[in-house]
Design a protein around this motif. Sequence first.
Motif, short mmCIF file in Angstrom:
data_model
loop_
_atom_site.label_atom_id
_atom_site.label_comp_id
_atom_site.label_asym_id
_atom_site.label_seq_id
_atom_site.Cartn_x
_atom_site.Cartn_y
_atom_site.Cartn_z
N ALA A 72 0.83 -1.21 0.00
CA ALA A 72 0.00 0.00 0.00
C ALA A 72 0.86 1.25 0.00
CB ALA A 72 -0.92 -0.01 1.21
N SER A 73 1.92 1.25 0.79
CA SER A 73 2.81 2.42 0.86
C SER A 73 3.47 2.68 -0.49
CB SER A 73 3.88 2.20 1.94
OG SER A 73 3.29 2.09 3.22
N ARG A 74 3.84 1.62 -1.18
CA ARG A 74 4.46 1.79 -2.49
C ARG A 74 3.45 2.28 -3.52
NH1 ARG A 74 8.61 -3.43 -3.01
NH2 ARG A 74 9.92 -2.86 -1.22
N LEU A 75 2.24 1.75 -3.46
CA LEU A 75 1.21 2.22 -4.39
C LEU A 75 0.90 3.70 -4.18
CD1 LEU A 75 -1.21 -0.84 -4.16
CD2 LEU A 75 -0.11 -0.04 -6.27
N VAL A 76 0.74 4.11 -2.95
CA VAL A 76 0.47 5.52 -2.67
C VAL A 76 1.63 6.38 -3.12
CG1 VAL A 76 0.16 7.22 -0.82
CG2 VAL A 76 -1.17 5.12 -0.80
N SER A 77 2.85 5.94 -2.84
CA SER A 77 4.03 6.71 -3.22
C SER A 77 4.15 6.87 -4.73
CB SER A 77 5.29 6.06 -2.66
OG SER A 77 6.42 6.86 -2.90
N SER A 78 3.71 5.87 -5.48
CA SER A 78 3.76 5.99 -6.94
C SER A 78 2.90 7.15 -7.42
CB SER A 78 3.32 4.69 -7.61
OG SER A 78 1.92 4.48 -7.51
N ALA A 79 1.78 7.39 -6.74
CA ALA A 79 0.89 8.48 -7.11
C ALA A 79 1.30 9.80 -6.49
CB ALA A 79 -0.54 8.14 -6.71
N GLU A 80 1.81 9.77 -5.26
CA GLU A 80 2.17 10.99 -4.56
C GLU A 80 3.53 11.53 -4.99
OE1 GLU A 80 0.41 12.70 -1.92
OE2 GLU A 80 -1.26 11.51 -2.68
N THR A 100 -2.49 24.58 -0.41
CA THR A 100 -2.37 23.99 0.92
C THR A 100 -1.01 24.26 1.56
OG1 THR A 100 -1.63 21.84 0.03
CG2 THR A 100 -4.01 22.16 0.34
N GLY A 101 -0.29 25.22 1.03
CA GLY A 101 1.00 25.57 1.61
C GLY A 101 2.05 24.54 1.28
N TYR A 102 2.95 24.31 2.23
CA TYR A 102 3.99 23.32 2.02
C TYR A 102 3.42 21.91 2.12
CZ TYR A 102 7.88 26.62 2.04
OH TYR A 102 8.76 27.63 1.72
N THR A 103 3.85 21.04 1.19
CA THR A 103 3.51 19.63 1.19
C THR A 103 4.79 18.86 1.47
OG1 THR A 103 1.69 19.91 -0.36
CG2 THR A 103 2.66 17.72 -0.20
N ALA A 104 4.75 17.92 2.41
CA ALA A 104 6.00 17.28 2.82
C ALA A 104 5.76 15.88 3.36
CB ALA A 104 6.69 18.13 3.90
N GLY A 105 6.82 15.08 3.32
CA GLY A 105 6.81 13.79 3.98
C GLY A 105 6.15 12.69 3.19
N ILE A 106 5.93 11.57 3.86
CA ILE A 106 5.58 10.31 3.19
C ILE A 106 4.18 10.25 2.63
CG2 ILE A 106 7.31 8.92 4.39
CD1 ILE A 106 5.09 8.05 6.34
N VAL A 107 3.25 11.08 3.13
CA VAL A 107 1.91 11.12 2.55
C VAL A 107 1.49 12.55 2.22
CG1 VAL A 107 1.01 8.97 3.49
CG2 VAL A 107 0.87 11.04 4.87
N GLY A 108 2.46 13.46 2.13
CA GLY A 108 2.12 14.83 1.78
C GLY A 108 1.43 15.57 2.89
N PHE A 109 2.00 15.57 4.10
CA PHE A 109 1.48 16.41 5.17
C PHE A 109 1.56 17.86 4.72
CE2 PHE A 109 3.57 12.72 7.24
CZ PHE A 109 2.46 12.17 7.87
N CYS A 110 0.52 18.64 4.99
CA CYS A 110 0.46 20.01 4.47
C CYS A 110 0.37 21.03 5.59
CB CYS A 110 -0.75 20.17 3.55
SG CYS A 110 -0.67 19.15 2.07
N SER A 111 1.09 22.15 5.40
CA SER A 111 1.07 23.21 6.41
C SER A 111 -0.30 23.87 6.50
CB SER A 111 2.14 24.26 6.10
OG SER A 111 1.95 24.84 4.82
N GLY A 289 1.20 8.25 -16.69
CA GLY A 289 1.82 7.66 -17.87
C GLY A 289 3.01 6.79 -17.59
N GLU A 290 3.48 6.75 -16.35
CA GLU A 290 4.64 5.92 -15.99
C GLU A 290 4.16 4.57 -15.47
OE1 GLU A 290 8.67 6.09 -13.20
OE2 GLU A 290 7.23 7.76 -13.19
N THR A 291 4.80 3.50 -15.94
CA THR A 291 4.41 2.15 -15.56
C THR A 291 5.20 1.70 -14.32
OG1 THR A 291 3.88 1.55 -17.82
CG2 THR A 291 4.30 -0.26 -16.29
N PHE A 292 4.49 1.09 -13.38
CA PHE A 292 5.10 0.57 -12.16
C PHE A 292 4.75 -0.91 -12.06
CE2 PHE A 292 4.51 5.06 -11.39
CZ PHE A 292 5.70 5.45 -10.80
N ARG A 293 5.63 -1.67 -11.40
CA ARG A 293 5.41 -3.10 -11.21
C ARG A 293 5.81 -3.51 -9.82
NH1 ARG A 293 7.14 -2.57 -16.46
NH2 ARG A 293 5.88 -3.67 -18.04
N LEU A 294 5.04 -4.42 -9.23
CA LEU A 294 5.39 -5.09 -8.00
C LEU A 294 5.20 -6.59 -8.23
CD1 LEU A 294 3.78 -2.93 -5.15
CD2 LEU A 294 6.22 -3.17 -5.68
N THR A 295 6.26 -7.36 -7.99
CA THR A 295 6.19 -8.80 -8.24
C THR A 295 6.43 -9.56 -6.96
OG1 THR A 295 8.53 -8.86 -8.80
CG2 THR A 295 6.97 -8.54 -10.60
#
Length: 295
Positions: A72-80, A100-111, A289-295
């Motif tokens: 799940a973390s990898r899937l979200v990161s591919s989009a974020e 939303t001001g500054y966006t930061a960190g692993i899920v885009g925490f916003c100021s 448009g970028e392809t990602f894979r998890l095997t």
Amino acid sequence: MTRLVLFGAPIAIVASIVFSGGDSEPPTVVRHAGGSSDSGSAAPAAEEADDHAEEIDALPPGLAAPAMKETASRLVSSAEASTLDWRSQYGAIEDVGDGTGYTAGIVGFCSGTNDMLQLVEGYTEKHPDNPLAPFLPALRTVDGSDSHEGLDPGFTDAWRRAAEDPQFRKAQDATRDRLYFEPAVRLAKMDGLGTLGQFIYYDAMVLHGPGVEADGFYGIRDAAMAVADTASEGGDEKAYLDAFLDQSRSAIKNRKVQRDTTRIDTAQRVFLREGNLELRKPLVWKVYGETFRLT
């Protein structure tokens, strides 16, 4: 791309309190620019989950299993962040121009959306001598806006320095879980959804924020439930998830900026169309448009 709306206004995010087991601090009040003050259905949904806590906890772990949570973390990161290496994002920070001001960190925490403030307050409470502590007054001032007042110069460098601290990385993980992952997964289980549905809820919680307005997670869930029954209501799981993705997609398209829907169209919808309700690997998807894979 991160969530572009502020949290419900002013609402108590009871879901995150109930889903953590009922021993948390009082509900957090967060804001939505121009939003209503109606608490909507977030509280009833949380209360219902609380009523069924034992049954939910007895279910298979689903997305909460360590290997699935990593997926799940990898899937979200591919989009974020357009990368599968989500751990590389602890120190990431920028203003992406979405209001939303500054966006930061692993899920885009916003100021501007309160979650960054909660993260830094919690981290500072346990580790007062950290690089971000001097910026807390400014974070409180800009919360709910896109302002950088009191943050520039220095805040972005301080964030990157803080991200070198393993304790700050743990704080990001814990805040992500408390605000987004745990409420989404437990509510999805209450709705009778498998691992894919749990991920779809989690991604929507990260993307849209836990708001009760039409463009927040709970508003999207309400709209989907008006179209199709959840699995726990006797409905078809795929039909319900299709309806939920339709509503999530509409919320993205109604934005003024960052209206790309590929995280739904060429990722989640693909898994659903394939009938991969347990989110089993191998997984192949596209974002921007970028392809990602998890095997």
